[in-house]
Scaffold this motif. Structure first.
Motif, PDB file in Angstrom:
ATOM      1  N   ASP A 246     -10.912   3.272   0.663  1.00 20.91           N
ATOM      2  CA  ASP A 246     -10.664   4.177  -0.309  1.00 20.91           C
ATOM      3  C   ASP A 246     -11.009   5.631  -0.095  1.00 20.91           C
ATOM      4  O   ASP A 246     -12.039   5.807   0.892  1.00 20.91           O
ATOM      5  CB  ASP A 246     -11.570   3.955  -1.341  1.00 20.91           C
ATOM      6  N   SER A 278      -6.054   5.067   1.598  1.00 19.78           N
ATOM      7  CA  SER A 278      -6.373   3.908   1.284  1.00 19.78           C
ATOM      8  C   SER A 278      -5.536   2.922  -0.006  1.00 19.78           C
ATOM      9  O   SER A 278      -3.967   3.036   0.311  1.00 19.78           O
ATOM     10  CB  SER A 278      -6.373   4.412  -0.453  1.00 19.78           C
ATOM     11  N   GLY A 279      -5.964   2.054  -0.036  1.00 22.91           N
ATOM     12  CA  GLY A 279      -4.640   0.347  -0.033  1.00 22.91           C
ATOM     13  C   GLY A 279      -5.706  -0.731  -0.509  1.00 22.91           C
ATOM     14  O   GLY A 279      -6.532  -0.693   0.054  1.00 22.91           O
ATOM     15  N   ASN A 280      -5.008  -1.626  -0.343  1.00 25.07           N
ATOM     16  CA  ASN A 280      -5.836  -3.724  -0.607  1.00 25.07           C
ATOM     17  C   ASN A 280      -4.928  -4.024   0.066  1.00 25.07           C
ATOM     18  O   ASN A 280      -3.782  -4.512  -0.866  1.00 25.07           O
ATOM     19  CB  ASN A 280      -5.644  -3.879  -1.943  1.00 25.07           C
ATOM     20  N   PHE A 281      -5.703  -4.252   1.263  1.00 21.89           N
ATOM     21  CA  PHE A 281      -4.474  -5.457   2.104  1.00 21.89           C
ATOM     22  C   PHE A 281      -5.418  -6.889   2.625  1.00 21.89           C
ATOM     23  O   PHE A 281      -5.929  -7.059   2.870  1.00 21.89           O
ATOM     24  CB  PHE A 281      -4.354  -4.836   3.402  1.00 21.89           C
ATOM     25  N   ALA A 289       0.847  -4.610   5.919  1.00 20.46           N
ATOM     26  CA  ALA A 289       0.125  -3.306   5.846  1.00 20.46           C
ATOM     27  C   ALA A 289      -0.074  -1.930   6.773  1.00 20.46           C
ATOM     28  O   ALA A 289       0.199  -0.898   6.609  1.00 20.46           O
ATOM     29  CB  ALA A 289      -2.369  -3.699   6.247  1.00 20.46           C
ATOM     30  N   ALA A 292       3.169  -0.369   4.800  1.00 18.22           N
ATOM     31  CA  ALA A 292       2.553   0.268   4.060  1.00 18.22           C
ATOM     32  C   ALA A 292       2.176   1.997   4.211  1.00 18.22           C
ATOM     33  O   ALA A 292       2.200   3.299   3.772  1.00 18.22           O
ATOM     34  CB  ALA A 292       1.358  -0.096   2.887  1.00 18.22           C
ATOM     35  N   ALA A 296       3.170   5.786   3.400  1.00 17.89           N
ATOM     36  CA  ALA A 296       2.699   6.152   2.840  1.00 17.89           C
ATOM     37  C   ALA A 296       1.796   8.077   3.523  1.00 17.89           C
ATOM     38  O   ALA A 296       1.923   9.045   3.161  1.00 17.89           O
ATOM     39  CB  ALA A 296       1.154   5.530   2.042  1.00 17.89           C
TER      40      ALA A 296
END
Length: 319
Positions: A246, A278-281, A289, A292, A296
């Motif tokens: 985050d 930020s992200g959920n991998f 990941a 992504a 971004a």
């Protein structure tokens, strides 16, 4: 018939040329004429200069030392340089981690996670690429962490305090559950239950820091940083095979992803390290990941055998 496009992970021609120059200069056969020719090539164009600086930084980062060579194409030497990382078959060694990791009491390979119950009843969860020694005695319980990260649920024993130590200092449990990680030159700590006291190795005892449940801190041998609020669920998500970020700096995210890939991830432009992610991998798909992040952020990814380069994307401006 149209020519096939180069794969996304192919080296661009200038980067390849710059690496070839590094091989020539460090092969043991270099002379003044070679050095002068390299300087001339480097200053031919700003793009050459940028490629040369990246290649020089990569060479320094990898700590490459090639044997003396009389003959052979530079590209073959580049392959030797990159494939020399193939010794990374689990826990890192040499420039990628201390040699003690190979002989540690407990260790995990790349992509492996597991839990162990110590002789005192404490449970330790090991993340990928983790290694530590167990030092138990009549008046102490200590884990010496070399690589990776652990989550510890401590079994109470008033006669023997429980500690996790590394080169940067010691975390002494005054409660039960906490996590410790090795990220480059820093050690990270988050506390899930009760309190942990942090002592930086070179700091006076008066500067010890107490970290309470729901808080985290990073520390070096010189000093402990500022204690701050922690997202415990996110910090411990690796135990369920997830990485949750985050607004974390790219440098920190790269260190976390590096635990789940064989070889090395190198950020070629240092000013990219502060970009926020930020992200959920999933820990099982670090490539996803990276893709992504590339979508971004103003970065591009170059994948080589056992080496992943993160570079600035000149086509996109930093946010």
């Amino acid at each position: 018939m149209p020519q096939p496009e180069a794969p996304d992970d192919a080296l661009d021609p200038l980067t390849e040329q710059a690496l070839e120059w590094q091989v020539r200069l460090h092969s043991g056969d270099d002379d003044e004429a070679t050095a002068q020719a390299y300087e001339a090539w480097k200053h031919t164009d700003p793009a050459h200069q940028a490629a040369a600086e990246q290649a020089e930084e990569l060479w320094r980062t990898l700590g490459v030392a090639l044997p003396r060579r009389r003959h052979g194409p530079p590209k073959a030497a580049i392959a030797v340089m990159l494939c020399g990382l193939s010794a990374l078959s689990g826990v890192a060694v040499g420039p990628f981690g201390p040699p003690q990791a190979w002989l540690a009491d407990e260790r995990t390979a790349t992509g492996e996670r597991r839990s162990v119950v110590l002789s005192d009843g404490s449970q330790v969860d090991l993340d990928s690429g983790t290694s530590f020694d167990v030092v138990f005695g009549p008046d102490q319980r200590r884990l010496v962490l070399y690589t990776g990260q652990i989550y510890v649920a401590v079994h109470p024993d008033k006669a023997r305090p429980f500690e996790v130590a590394d080169n940067n200092g010691t975390a002494r449990a005054l409660g039960t559950a906490f996590g410790v990680s090795r990220d480059g030159a820093e050690t990270g700590l988050f506390v899930a239950e009760s309190t942990v006291r942090v002592h930086a190795a070179d700091a006076p005892e008066a500067e010890d820091v107490d970290v309470h449940a729901g808080e985290e801190v990073t520390f070096t041998a010189a000093r402990a940083g500022t204690v701050r609020k922690s997202d415990i669920g996110g910090r411990a998500a690796w135990r369920q095979g997830q990485l949750v970020f985050d607004g974390r700096p790219l440098k920190e995210v790269v260190a976390a992803l590096g635990r789940y890939r064989r070889g090395r991830i190198v950020v070629m432009d240092h000013d990219l390290n502060g970009l926020r992610v930020s992200g959920n991998f999933s820990t099982a798909d670090s490539d996803k990941a990276l893709d992504a992040m590339a979508a971004a952020l103003p970065i591009r990814i170059r994948r080589l055998p056992l080496l992943t380069l993160i570079q600035r994307d000149p086509a996109r401006a930093a946010p």
